[in-house]
Design a protein around this motif. Structure first.
Motif, PDB file in Angstrom:
ATOM      1  N   LEU A 128      77.146  33.529  23.508  1.00 50.55           N
ATOM      2  CA  LEU A 128      77.274  34.875  22.974  1.00 50.55           C
ATOM      3  C   LEU A 128      76.729  35.870  23.990  1.00 50.55           C
ATOM      4  N   ALA A 129      77.444  36.975  24.177  1.00 52.19           N
ATOM      5  CA  ALA A 129      76.986  38.000  25.120  1.00 52.19           C
ATOM      6  C   ALA A 129      77.573  39.340  24.726  1.00 52.19           C
ATOM      7  N   GLY A 130      76.933  40.404  25.160  1.00 48.87           N
ATOM      8  CA  GLY A 130      77.441  41.736  24.884  1.00 48.87           C
ATOM      9  C   GLY A 130      76.325  42.750  24.889  1.00 48.87           C
ATOM     10  N   ARG A 131      76.451  43.730  23.996  1.00 51.71           N
ATOM     11  CA  ARG A 131      75.426  44.764  23.928  1.00 51.71           C
ATOM     12  C   ARG A 131      74.993  44.991  22.495  1.00 51.71           C
ATOM     13  N   VAL A 132      73.738  45.408  22.345  1.00 51.36           N
ATOM     14  CA  VAL A 132      73.165  45.741  21.048  1.00 51.36           C
ATOM     15  C   VAL A 132      72.503  47.112  21.169  1.00 51.36           C
ATOM     16  N   LEU A 133      72.745  47.972  20.200  1.00 47.65           N
ATOM     17  CA  LEU A 133      72.071  49.267  20.133  1.00 47.65           C
ATOM     18  C   LEU A 133      70.809  49.089  19.299  1.00 47.65           C
ATOM     19  N   VAL A 134      69.679  49.495  19.873  1.00 47.65           N
ATOM     20  CA  VAL A 134      68.371  49.215  19.293  1.00 47.65           C
ATOM     21  C   VAL A 134      67.585  50.510  19.144  1.00 47.65           C
ATOM     22  N   ARG A 135      66.902  50.655  17.997  1.00 45.34           N
ATOM     23  CA  ARG A 135      65.981  51.772  17.827  1.00 45.34           C
ATOM     24  C   ARG A 135      64.620  51.382  18.385  1.00 45.34           C
ATOM     25  N   ASN A 136      64.105  52.173  19.293  1.00 45.70           N
ATOM     26  CA  ASN A 136      62.794  51.936  19.893  1.00 45.70           C
ATOM     27  C   ASN A 136      61.970  53.208  19.737  1.00 45.70           C
ATOM     28  N   GLY A 137      61.162  53.253  18.662  1.00 49.39           N
ATOM     29  CA  GLY A 137      60.439  54.476  18.359  1.00 49.39           C
ATOM     30  C   GLY A 137      61.413  55.553  17.940  1.00 49.39           C
ATOM     31  N   ASP A 138      61.383  56.695  18.624  1.00 47.26           N
ATOM     32  CA  ASP A 138      62.326  57.771  18.310  1.00 47.26           C
ATOM     33  C   ASP A 138      63.514  57.782  19.271  1.00 47.26           C
ATOM     34  N   LYS A 139      63.689  56.689  20.014  1.00 50.60           N
ATOM     35  CA  LYS A 139      64.786  56.577  20.978  1.00 50.60           C
ATOM     36  C   LYS A 139      65.774  55.492  20.541  1.00 50.60           C
TER      37      LYS A 139
END
Length: 467
Positions: free
Chosen positions: A129-140
């Motif tokens: 499995l490979a690709g991209r993940v959008l992650v919340r890091n604090g307020d970013k």
């Protein structure tokens, strides 16, 4: 080094790139790293640009499309663009937005067939499995790449005892048959994971509730985040088997995604190598590579070749001259639309037109179609032949049979949108759109050489045209 040693060294570097590029996001990331190491500076699409002669830049879109360019020392708005266009995507299986499938005691992952793949080749392969993940890091919100190298998924074939005509009639239903197994429900439960698909239990709408719990756990471990930080994902399945140099004489490349990582990679190398000497200082043009996502599904996306992204970049680089600087630049420009070509297949030789049978090792293929499925013309072909002569790279011609449908590329899309002279080319290969494809080691070397020659010699060839 001898020529064979050079060819093999070039091919091995390419295979390292392929193995680290299981998705378009990884391919763009790998190319960015090569460009930065060669002195290219990153620009942001939303920012003001201060582009200078004899300098090198790149800009990305969606993290899956990249345009890189080297500004000639003699460039001024209204001068031409020397462009190699290719694409970063390949047919694959992509994880569905809501992918939890539990059936017959198995935890499975719902996938969508992306592009025109030969889907039966995905059966019985050890899949990662490979690709991209959008992650919340604090307020970013961050864009994170993920590459799970372990074989965690498999689409098993049905045994021949339960389908006796398997060898005579093998029809794949993309919805019901192409669903990879992740785990058994028994082991998943023993591991403490609840794989219930009860929609009432997923009312929160969290991204983590859309994936198998085991998959959520794996992604969180890989990214060092908690489930509630996962915002969205774009995940691709890929074969875990590494690329390889093959054949008894070490002349073949056995690898996934040759269509079209070969031209994405070699065009980047050609651009970088063309700037290694002082030729850029005397260059009147801008040398450019444009590597787009979504070619395999028609290019009609914000990051595809059918978008205005290419035009917007060219217009920004033409700013500062006359009001018609962009329009003046287009007829002076030239686009090499670089996508893989069909080599003659010894077991299906009747599928090729008798006078147009591209072979491995014999050169880059010029693709021609009078119905304009390819953008090549007599003029653009002549320009390419001069560029190849100056670079000492052989060429071959390809025309599809009259009784066979012709594929297409980004060439006709971009040439029609921009009005730019264009030629369609590609390295010859076999097994196109299979999970494992095949070409020759020579093609990698020839492609790099041709693109380098193009960037250095196109202005000279253009000035020699007496009409």
């Amino acid at each position: 080094m001898s020529t064979k040693e050079v060819v093999l060294a070039v091919a091995r570097r390419f295979l390292s790139f392929v193995d680290e590029s299981p998705s378009p996001y990884h391919a763009v990331d790998q190319i960015k790293k090569k460009l930065v190491a060669a002195g290219f500076q990153e620009l942001r699409e939303a920012n003001t640009w201060n582009v200078k002669p004899n300098a090198k830049y790149f800009v990305t879109k969606n993290q899956s499309t990249i345009i890189a360019f080297a500004v000639g020392g003699q460039f001024k708005p209204g001068n031409g663009f020397s462009i190699v266009g290719a694409h970063t995507d390949s047919p694959c299986l992509k994880v569905k937005p809501m992918s939890i499938v539990n059936k017959s005691g198995y935890n499975m992952v719902g996938v969508e067939c992306y592009g025109g793949g030969i889907w039966h080749t995905w059966f019985d392969r050890d899949l990662k499995l490979a690709g991209r993940v959008l992650v919340r890091n604090g307020d970013k919100i961050e864009h994170r790449l993920v590459h799970v190298r372990k074989p965690i998924l498999k689409v098993p074939n049905i045994c021949i005892h339960l389908q006796r005509d398997h060898n005579e009639k093998h029809s794949v239903n993309k919805e019901s048959h192409v669903c990879p197994i992740l785990a058994t429900s028994v082991q998943s439960a023993l591991n403490g994971n609840n794989s219930s698909t009860d929609k009432d239990e997923n009312k929160s709408g969290q991204t983590s509730s859309k994936l198998q719990p085991l998959l959520v756990q794996l992604l969180c471990d890989e990214l060092q985040v908690s489930p509630d930080q996962l915002l969205d994902f774009d995940l691709h399945l890929a074969d875990t088997q590494p690329s390889a140099i093959g054949g008894i004489l070490d002349e073949f490349v056995f690898a996934p995604r040759l269509d079209n990582l070969l031209n994405a990679y070699t065009s980047a190398v050609g651009l970088i190598d063309s700037c290694a000497d002082s030729s850029l200082e005397k260059e009147p043009n801008i040398r450019m590579i444009s590597l787009f996502d979504n070619e395999e599904v028609g290019s009609q996306s914000a990051q595809g070749a059918g978008s205005s992204f290419q035009e917007f970049v060219l217009r920004r680089l033409s700013a500062g001259g006359s009001q018609t600087a962009f329009e003046e630049a287009i007829p002076k420009s030239y686009l090499l639309s670089a996508d893989q070509a069909h080599a003659i297949h010894p077991n299906y030789s009747e599928k090729h037109e008798s006078n147009h049978q591209p072979a491995l090792h014999k050169g880059i293929v010029v693709k021609i179609n009078s119905n304009q499925r390819y953008a090549s013309t007599g003029i653009t072909n002549t320009i390419l032949r001069e560029v190849s002569r100056l670079g000492d790279v052989p060429l071959q011609d390809f025309v599809v049979r009259n009784d066979t449908p012709c594929g297409s590329t980004i060439g006709p899309i971009m040439s029609a949108k921009l009005g730019m002279p264009t030629v369609d080319i590609g390295a010859p290969q076999l097994s196109m759109h299979s999970i494992r494809e095949m070409c020759c080691t020579t093609s990698v070397w020839q492609a790099e050489s041709l693109y380098k020659s193009f960037f250095i010699n196109y202005p000279q060839v253009y000035n020699s045209m007496n009409f």
